[in-house]
Write a protein that holds these residues in place. Structure first.
Motif, PDB file in Angstrom:
ATOM      1  N   VAL A 221      -0.885   4.147   9.972  1.00  0.00           N
ATOM      2  CA  VAL A 221      -2.150   3.490  10.316  1.00  0.00           C
ATOM      3  C   VAL A 221      -2.551   3.881  11.742  1.00  0.00           C
ATOM      4  O   VAL A 221      -1.679   4.060  12.605  1.00  0.00           O
TER       5      VAL A 221
ATOM      6  N   LYS B  33       1.065   5.084  -0.332  1.00  0.00           N
ATOM      7  CA  LYS B  33       0.217   6.282  -0.249  1.00  0.00           C
ATOM      8  C   LYS B  33       1.006   7.441  -0.827  1.00  0.00           C
ATOM      9  O   LYS B  33       1.905   7.974  -0.185  1.00  0.00           O
TER      10      LYS B  33
ATOM     11  N   SER C 116      -6.168   4.839   7.733  1.00  0.00           N
ATOM     12  CA  SER C 116      -5.021   5.744   7.596  1.00  0.00           C
ATOM     13  C   SER C 116      -5.518   7.042   6.984  1.00  0.00           C
ATOM     14  O   SER C 116      -6.481   7.047   6.219  1.00  0.00           O
TER      15      SER C 116
ATOM     16  N   HIS D 293     -12.078   0.507   8.983  1.00  0.00           N
ATOM     17  CA  HIS D 293     -12.615  -0.802   8.590  1.00  0.00           C
ATOM     18  C   HIS D 293     -11.948  -1.888   9.424  1.00  0.00           C
ATOM     19  O   HIS D 293     -10.902  -1.656  10.049  1.00  0.00           O
TER      20      HIS D 293
ATOM     21  N   VAL E 283       0.877  -1.174   0.000  1.00  0.00           N
ATOM     22  CA  VAL E 283       0.000   0.000   0.000  1.00  0.00           C
ATOM     23  C   VAL E 283       0.916   1.228   0.000  1.00  0.00           C
ATOM     24  O   VAL E 283       1.563   1.521   1.003  1.00  0.00           O
TER      25      VAL E 283
ATOM     26  N   PHE F 224      -7.665   6.088   3.784  1.00  0.00           N
ATOM     27  CA  PHE F 224      -8.220   4.718   3.807  1.00  0.00           C
ATOM     28  C   PHE F 224      -9.112   4.663   5.038  1.00  0.00           C
ATOM     29  O   PHE F 224      -8.629   4.695   6.165  1.00  0.00           O
TER      30      PHE F 224
HETATM   31  O1  LIG Z   1      -1.776   1.073   4.604  1.00  0.00           O
HETATM   32  C1  LIG Z   1      -2.788   1.756   4.758  1.00  0.00           C
HETATM   33  O2  LIG Z   1      -2.794   2.957   4.594  1.00  0.00           O
HETATM   34  C2  LIG Z   1      -4.052   1.082   5.207  1.00  0.00           C
HETATM   35  C3  LIG Z   1      -4.294  -0.140   4.398  1.00  0.00           C
HETATM   36  C4  LIG Z   1      -5.359  -1.013   4.978  1.00  0.00           C
HETATM   37  O3  LIG Z   1      -5.779  -0.853   6.083  1.00  0.00           O
HETATM   38  C5  LIG Z   1      -5.871  -2.113   4.153  1.00  0.00           C
HETATM   39  O4  LIG Z   1      -5.515  -2.226   2.965  1.00  0.00           O
HETATM   40  O5  LIG Z   1      -6.676  -2.907   4.703  1.00  0.00           O
END
Ligand SMILES: O=C(O)CCC(=O)C(=O)O
Length: 249
Positions: free
Chosen positions: A144, A100, A197, A114, A98, A111
């Motif tokens: 995160v 960003k 995040s 969740h 991931v 993000f």
């Molecule tokens: O790395 C992140 O910014 C969050 C990614 C995340 O929580 C996910 O992909 O489930």
């Protein structure tokens, strides 16, 4: 390198708060090799869609294509700690970069809150996510955040963030706790721990890699599908112990 076993206090924190810091899990050479693999996926994705330059770039289930990632996921020094959290029989179930990118504060790199099991549920929900910083991360570049004790709520009803956004989310009150990490350090949280995040306010990408491990005997299910054994998913690999043989084997 080796990763210190979790102390009773750390295990207690994971069970009660839903997350625990693991400290350093990647040495410098591994970090460099994995960053190079990430760069390859990112370049490819950006060539296909230049708009991703100021959004988040995801590369999922990369083990097949990336030997350094595969070696780490299946033989990394963190696995001893994963066994402490999941049990003796562990399946590598999901892995993802991931990245960003700086989004000039447009909000596109957020993000939302969740649970990982809100995307694909695991039963029993003893799965763990090991989220590893590939750069130093803090509140300014989109680390995160975890919501302590949120795993006690069980699996929550996730909804699409909006019609034009594929992220699933649940309403959450509160800020959560930022997981501030140095490159190569990791935080582990349960599949039911709410996390999110925020934006990357810097001018450099924030790179991360996360791995989800489940009990090898667990099942997975999406809302509209019947439960399936985790080991029947084509991307799953048992990295410790063994899955129980099914009745009809
Ligand atoms: O790395 C992140 O910014 C969050 C990614 C995340 O929580 C996910 O992909 O489930």
């Amino acid at each position: 390198m080796s990763v210190s076993p979790l102390t009773d206090t750390q295990l207690h924190q994971y069970r009660t708060e839903g997350y625990v810091h693991l400290g350093l899990v990647m040495d410098e050479a591994t970090l460099e090799a994995i960053r190079e693999e990430e760069q390859g996926f990112r370049n490819r994705k950006l060539r296909a869609d230049p708009a991703l330059a100021n959004q988040t770039v995801f590369a999922s289930q990369v083990c097949h294509y990336a030997p350094a990632v595969r070696n780490f996921c299946t033989h990394g020094p963190h696995l001893s700690v994963v066994k402490q959290l999941v049990g003796a029989d562990v399946a590598l179930w999901f892995n993802q970069f991931v990245t960003k990118n700086p989004d000039a504060d447009t909000g596109r790199s957020e993000f939302p809150w969740h649970q990982d099991n809100g995307y694909v549920a695991i039963d029993p929900p003893t799965n763990v996510t090991v989220w590893i910083a590939l750069d130093d991360v803090d509140e300014n570049n989109g680390c995160v955040y975890v919501l302590p004790r949120s795993h006690e709520k069980g699996l929550l009803d996730h909804r699409r963030k909006s019609e034009d956004n594929w992220h699933l989310t649940v309403p959450v009150e509160g800020e959560g706790v930022p997981a501030v990490l140095k490159a190569g350090e990791a935080v582990a949280f349960t599949g039911l721990t709410l996390h999110r995040s925020k934006l990357n306010h810097t001018d450099r990408p924030r790179r991360a890699f996360f791995i989800e491990y489940a009990e090898a005997g667990a099942r997975y299910g999406r809302t509209d599908e019947a439960w399936q054994p985790v080991v029947d998913s084509p991307n799953t690999w048992v990295v410790a112990g063994a899955a129980p043989l099914p009745e009809d084997f």
